[in-house]
Scaffold this motif. Sequence first.
Motif, PDB file in Angstrom:
ATOM      1  N   ARG A 149      10.022  -0.389  -1.654  1.00 38.71           N
ATOM      2  CA  ARG A 149      10.277  -0.299  -3.089  1.00 38.71           C
ATOM      3  C   ARG A 149       9.122  -0.803  -3.956  1.00 38.71           C
ATOM      4  N   GLU A 150       8.208  -1.592  -3.366  1.00 33.32           N
ATOM      5  CA  GLU A 150       7.124  -2.156  -4.155  1.00 33.32           C
ATOM      6  C   GLU A 150       5.740  -1.870  -3.585  1.00 33.32           C
ATOM      7  N   GLY A 151       5.665  -1.562  -2.286  1.00 33.81           N
ATOM      8  CA  GLY A 151       4.372  -1.452  -1.629  1.00 33.81           C
ATOM      9  C   GLY A 151       3.538  -0.279  -2.107  1.00 33.81           C
ATOM     10  N   LEU A 152       2.256  -0.373  -1.825  1.00 30.86           N
ATOM     11  CA  LEU A 152       1.302   0.683  -2.158  1.00 30.86           C
ATOM     12  C   LEU A 152       1.748   2.006  -1.526  1.00 30.86           C
ATOM     13  N   ILE A 153       1.599   3.102  -2.275  1.00 26.29           N
ATOM     14  CA  ILE A 153       1.961   4.431  -1.761  1.00 26.29           C
ATOM     15  C   ILE A 153       0.731   5.335  -1.798  1.00 26.29           C
ATOM     16  N   GLU A 154       0.452   5.966  -0.658  1.00 26.92           N
ATOM     17  CA  GLU A 154      -0.629   6.947  -0.570  1.00 26.92           C
ATOM     18  C   GLU A 154      -0.062   8.217   0.056  1.00 26.92           C
ATOM     19  N   VAL A 155      -0.052   9.294  -0.721  1.00 25.34           N
ATOM     20  CA  VAL A 155       0.484  10.579  -0.278  1.00 25.34           C
ATOM     21  C   VAL A 155      -0.682  11.490   0.085  1.00 25.34           C
ATOM     22  N   THR A 156      -0.593  12.116   1.250  1.00 22.42           N
ATOM     23  CA  THR A 156      -1.623  13.072   1.666  1.00 22.42           C
ATOM     24  C   THR A 156      -0.962  14.414   1.919  1.00 22.42           C
ATOM     25  N   VAL A 157      -1.515  15.453   1.304  1.00 19.27           N
ATOM     26  CA  VAL A 157      -0.991  16.806   1.446  1.00 19.27           C
ATOM     27  C   VAL A 157      -2.137  17.719   1.853  1.00 19.27           C
TER      28      VAL A 157
ATOM     29  N   THR B  97       8.037  13.066  -8.524  1.00 17.83           N
ATOM     30  CA  THR B  97       8.779  12.238  -7.567  1.00 17.83           C
ATOM     31  C   THR B  97       8.127  10.857  -7.429  1.00 17.83           C
ATOM     32  N   PHE B  98       7.132  10.746  -6.584  1.00 17.23           N
ATOM     33  CA  PHE B  98       6.493   9.446  -6.368  1.00 17.23           C
ATOM     34  C   PHE B  98       5.809   8.922  -7.634  1.00 17.23           C
ATOM     35  N   GLY B  99       5.231   9.817  -8.410  1.00 17.98           N
ATOM     36  CA  GLY B  99       4.567   9.391  -9.629  1.00 17.98           C
ATOM     37  C   GLY B  99       5.521   8.870 -10.683  1.00 17.98           C
ATOM     38  N   ALA B 100       6.801   9.191 -10.564  1.00 14.20           N
ATOM     39  CA  ALA B 100       7.801   8.744 -11.537  1.00 14.20           C
ATOM     40  C   ALA B 100       8.437   7.414 -11.150  1.00 14.20           C
ATOM     41  N   LEU B 101       8.131   6.887  -9.972  1.00 15.41           N
ATOM     42  CA  LEU B 101       8.710   5.624  -9.543  1.00 15.41           C
ATOM     43  C   LEU B 101       8.136   4.462 -10.353  1.00 15.41           C
ATOM     44  N   PRO B 102       8.816   3.318 -10.371  1.00 17.67           N
ATOM     45  CA  PRO B 102       8.236   2.136 -11.038  1.00 17.67           C
ATOM     46  C   PRO B 102       6.878   1.786 -10.434  1.00 17.67           C
ATOM     47  N   GLU B 103       6.104   1.029 -11.173  1.00 13.87           N
ATOM     48  CA  GLU B 103       4.734   0.701 -10.762  1.00 13.87           C
ATOM     49  C   GLU B 103       4.716   0.084  -9.369  1.00 13.87           C
ATOM     50  N   ARG B 104       3.757   0.555  -8.580  1.00 14.29           N
ATOM     51  CA  ARG B 104       3.610   0.089  -7.207  1.00 14.29           C
ATOM     52  C   ARG B 104       2.416  -0.843  -7.076  1.00 14.29           C
ATOM     53  N   ALA B 105       2.334  -1.513  -5.936  1.00 10.83           N
ATOM     54  CA  ALA B 105       1.172  -2.350  -5.654  1.00 10.83           C
ATOM     55  C   ALA B 105      -0.089  -1.497  -5.688  1.00 10.83           C
ATOM     56  N   ASP B 106      -1.181  -2.101  -6.139  1.00  5.64           N
ATOM     57  CA  ASP B 106      -2.448  -1.379  -6.257  1.00  5.64           C
ATOM     58  C   ASP B 106      -3.395  -1.677  -5.100  1.00  5.64           C
ATOM     59  N   ARG B 107      -2.992  -2.560  -4.219  1.00  2.00           N
ATOM     60  CA  ARG B 107      -3.820  -2.888  -3.058  1.00  2.00           C
ATOM     61  C   ARG B 107      -2.907  -3.362  -1.932  1.00  2.00           C
ATOM     62  N   PRO B 108      -3.388  -3.328  -0.708  1.00  2.00           N
ATOM     63  CA  PRO B 108      -2.570  -3.825   0.393  1.00  2.00           C
ATOM     64  C   PRO B 108      -2.242  -5.304   0.213  1.00  2.00           C
ATOM     65  N   GLY B 109      -1.142  -5.728   0.824  1.00  2.00           N
ATOM     66  CA  GLY B 109      -0.754  -7.125   0.770  1.00  2.00           C
ATOM     67  C   GLY B 109      -1.643  -7.996   1.640  1.00  2.00           C
ATOM     68  N   ASP B 110      -1.542  -9.288   1.416  1.00  2.00           N
ATOM     69  CA  ASP B 110      -2.343 -10.254   2.163  1.00  2.00           C
ATOM     70  C   ASP B 110      -1.425 -11.002   3.120  1.00  2.00           C
ATOM     71  N   TYR B 111      -1.699 -10.909   4.411  1.00  2.00           N
ATOM     72  CA  TYR B 111      -0.874 -11.549   5.429  1.00  2.00           C
ATOM     73  C   TYR B 111      -1.791 -12.372   6.334  1.00  2.00           C
ATOM     74  N   PRO B 112      -2.033 -13.619   5.964  1.00  2.00           N
ATOM     75  CA  PRO B 112      -2.996 -14.447   6.701  1.00  2.00           C
ATOM     76  C   PRO B 112      -2.687 -14.493   8.194  1.00  2.00           C
ATOM     77  N   GLY B 113      -3.704 -14.204   8.978  1.00  2.00           N
ATOM     78  CA  GLY B 113      -3.581 -14.275  10.431  1.00  2.00           C
ATOM     79  C   GLY B 113      -2.978 -13.055  11.084  1.00  2.00           C
ATOM     80  N   ALA B 114      -2.429 -12.123  10.298  1.00  2.00           N
ATOM     81  CA  ALA B 114      -1.735 -10.982  10.900  1.00  2.00           C
ATOM     82  C   ALA B 114      -2.677 -10.075  11.678  1.00  2.00           C
ATOM     83  N   ARG B 115      -3.941 -10.062  11.284  1.00  2.00           N
ATOM     84  CA  ARG B 115      -4.903  -9.183  11.951  1.00  2.00           C
ATOM     85  C   ARG B 115      -5.849  -9.937  12.881  1.00  2.00           C
ATOM     86  N   ASP B 116      -5.524 -11.157  13.186  1.00  2.00           N
ATOM     87  CA  ASP B 116      -6.358 -11.956  14.078  1.00  2.00           C
ATOM     88  C   ASP B 116      -5.944 -11.693  15.531  1.00  2.00           C
TER      89      ASP B 116
END
Length: 969
Positions: free
Chosen positions: A726-734, A750-769
């Motif tokens: 409901r809040e995360g960044l959305i990237e549509v590829t067609v 559709t997607f463009g009419a949704l409430p404002e979404r995140a503009d960048r990925p979230g930060d999850y410390p250590g998740a990619r370590d």
Amino acid sequence: MNSKLRKTASALAIAAAALTLTAGAAGAREQQQAAPTGAEAAFPQQASDLEADPRVIYGRLDNGLRYAVMRNQTPKGVAALRMRIDTGSWNETEEQRGIAHFLEHMAFNGSRNVPEGEMVKRLERHGLAFGADTNASTGFDQTVYKLNLPTVSDEVIEEAFFLMRETASNLLLDAEAIERERGVIASEKSARDSVGFRSAVDNLAFFTHGSGRVDRLPIGVDETIASMPREEFVRFYRDYYRPENTFIVFVGDVDPAVAIAKIESHFGDWRPAPPAGSARPLVPATIEPGRIGYYQDPEVLTYVTLASLYPYEQGPDTLARRRANFLRDLGNSIVSRRLSRMVDEGEAPFLAGSLASYSQRDIVDGVAVRVRSEEGKWQESLAAADVEIRRALEFGFTQAELDEQLARRRRSLETAVERADTRKTYASRGYNHAKALVDAFDSERVFTSPQANLAAFETFAEGLTPADVEAAFRRAWRAYDKPAIYLSTALELDDVEAQVSQALAQARTLPVSAPAEREIGDFAFTDFGGPGTVVEDRHVKDADAHLVKFANNVRLNFKQTDFDAGTIYVQVRVGDGFFSMPQGADEGLRRLAVNLLGRSGVGPHTSEDLRTIFAGRRLGARPMLRVGEDAIEILGATDAADLADQMNLMAAYALAPSYRQTIADRYRDQIRAWYPTHDSTPISIANKEIPRLVRSGDERYGYGDLESFMTPTLEEARQWLDPQLREGLIEVTVVGDVEKQAVVDQVARTFGALPERADRPGDYPGARDLAFPDRPAEPVVLRHSGVADQALARVYWPGPDGFDPVTVYRLEALRSILRNRLTDVLREELGSTYSPGVGVEASDEAEGYGYIFAHVTTAPDAAFDVIAETEKVGARLAAEGVEADEFKRAIQPLIEDLASSLQHNAYWMNVLGDAQTDGVGLARFRAREQAYREMTADDVSALAERIFRSERAYPVAILPVDAGGEAAD
């Protein structure tokens, strides 16, 4: 080189899947024209009222060889060559069991004009990769040799036909080469053996009882594999590899006249010595009403099959026969939908169920219902399946059920017509002409055009009533008063026949009633508010793609193509995926989340409701949440007419995902049924344990005990997924055959009419370590509970991450080189494995993390020797570097694949999928051609020296529970 069991689609398709083993002077030709009927016809259409696809040119040389040639320009500049020999394991004598498959292997081991070991190398130098482009398969009734040509230069086409002719008539069958190959065949046989394979063989034996089919499995038996003398190979080759038994298929971007001329020049002078070997007649199954079969093993899943069997009715492929099959399939599909709905709504004691035809030409015909269940619910599941068959037999079908099935079939056939000119020449997935032509010939079916198939359907559907389908269903199930019943289970049962008979008798006391009419409303998600505003729109020239951004931060990546006529591929990436998983969570939560997303439907609509609502429309949505992926993905394919509904459905998954408790409950039932079998093969243990081991114990990878799957709750999944969706960044590829503005408008709505979404990925410390482990003092030993003579040896070496595209492409070349060297040492010299595998992980998510690994199936007592030899191969590669010829053979297929890969929508989906976030796909696209064309042997040698250091290797042996070796801590 594989061998496969030929079988039509059926409720027992698991058996076929488990038995599949994949590995001169011009003669006169007769083009397709008036010809004999019946058994004397050269092609199925000559004995049929069906018209063959006019795009295919058929012919026969005066030596009896038949061919089919088709011009196809998707992709441009490629072709496919197939050679089908009309013999397989069924024609073997008792002393030759396994020889047809063995002989297929010998095709790669020396011929009159190609020394042993050179055929694959010659093909690689022309850009054909072994396995992907160069392969063969052997079944009960045919052997097929396959070459996929990445270019259609005269040099490549000439080489392909030359090598096919070498295989057809010029094999040396050297006695020493045969001896060397025995170990390879034995290793392949051992590797293919499993509880699933044994269950499938027993299943086949039951339903083809009396035919002797299972006495001639393509893989053969140990005794003959180890002892067949050269004379038997020569005899079988002489008897059955003959022009009158040969069917050549050539499809591709080549003038058919050129292809026909090549067939004539290379095969026209083929004149084998008489006499020919005789074809062994097929034996009809012995059908015993009420027969009961039972297979027990602690590692198998439980399923029950009830079948109505009767003798196979011979006859040519005609319009009337297709109509009869069509009507039979309609009834089966309607009941399958009922079973599926019962599972979806939590009303079924079984975990899954379906109906299908069970037909093997000249052996047996019939229909079957198959239900999978938990061990202790097989009687209830049998009863539920029986009730649904009797319900259909007594009360038939509703008009709504029939309309849904007709709509689905019509849309599928219309799509085939739309895509008729852009179907692939060859493909690893989906429809491809080369395979379709061989399959049609093998099954004595007329290869008809998509247009003819649609026209036939409309003829069948016109005026069709539920009563017509009911009559066909009752005919198909006419032997159901005493069904054949087959039970496969981990349970040890006493007096099985009595228990099964009692279960059926009890089931038949249950009353049946007419099916209830179902009322399903319209789709609830069509208005998402005011359309979004485009705030950025830029054209990426080198990819000819458009990158669009909306005011609410939703991204759209778009590329128009004509590779698949009328087809539009859509991918929606939402949130941060796997890396957003709550701290301490593991595979148990991820799998529960995947099941809830994929099977719960959206809003008020169940997944079964969605199938009904959108029946007859070309659309769908498949949510995915994969390990190591940085977004939740929703995948779909549609066309311009259904694009609006496609976007409505995909947006609904982001706006209103359903989390149904019935789905969570059924998922846990499935896990409980599956988990006791999870350690039944070496590869299943590898998938469970090794992902954690090579990431220094990170418990997000691999999986743990049963409790780890049972503990996560629906609410925990909801708490994780809801904020992402409901809040995360959305990237549509067609990507596909559609105008840009139409796509922009639909995404805006559709997607463009949704409430404002995140503009960048979230930060999850250590998740990619991630960290690669230190080398253990001794190879790590893991245990499987499957077949006692199977083992798996793997060696992992830490490698670079995937952030540098050039390094990624050098790793691809290095993978091929390592595989070839392992094949030379382990397969050719030691005969210890069928086909060593090599894999690469170059993460573009975890900085500094990657690996390359070798995968070798072997015998338990050889596992540690294989590990040692594998490490030596890596060490020699690091010390000696890459030779010029092996580098050319590795890089040439990669270079030759460049042009054709650009003509696949799937490639462009990968390129553009993260174009406005990570940009990894675009970076790799821009670097690929130059990286491959400018790569040198020295570049790959330097990478090998960096990776293959013995002190950094991580060896793993997976052994049976009762074998020697030290277990890992």
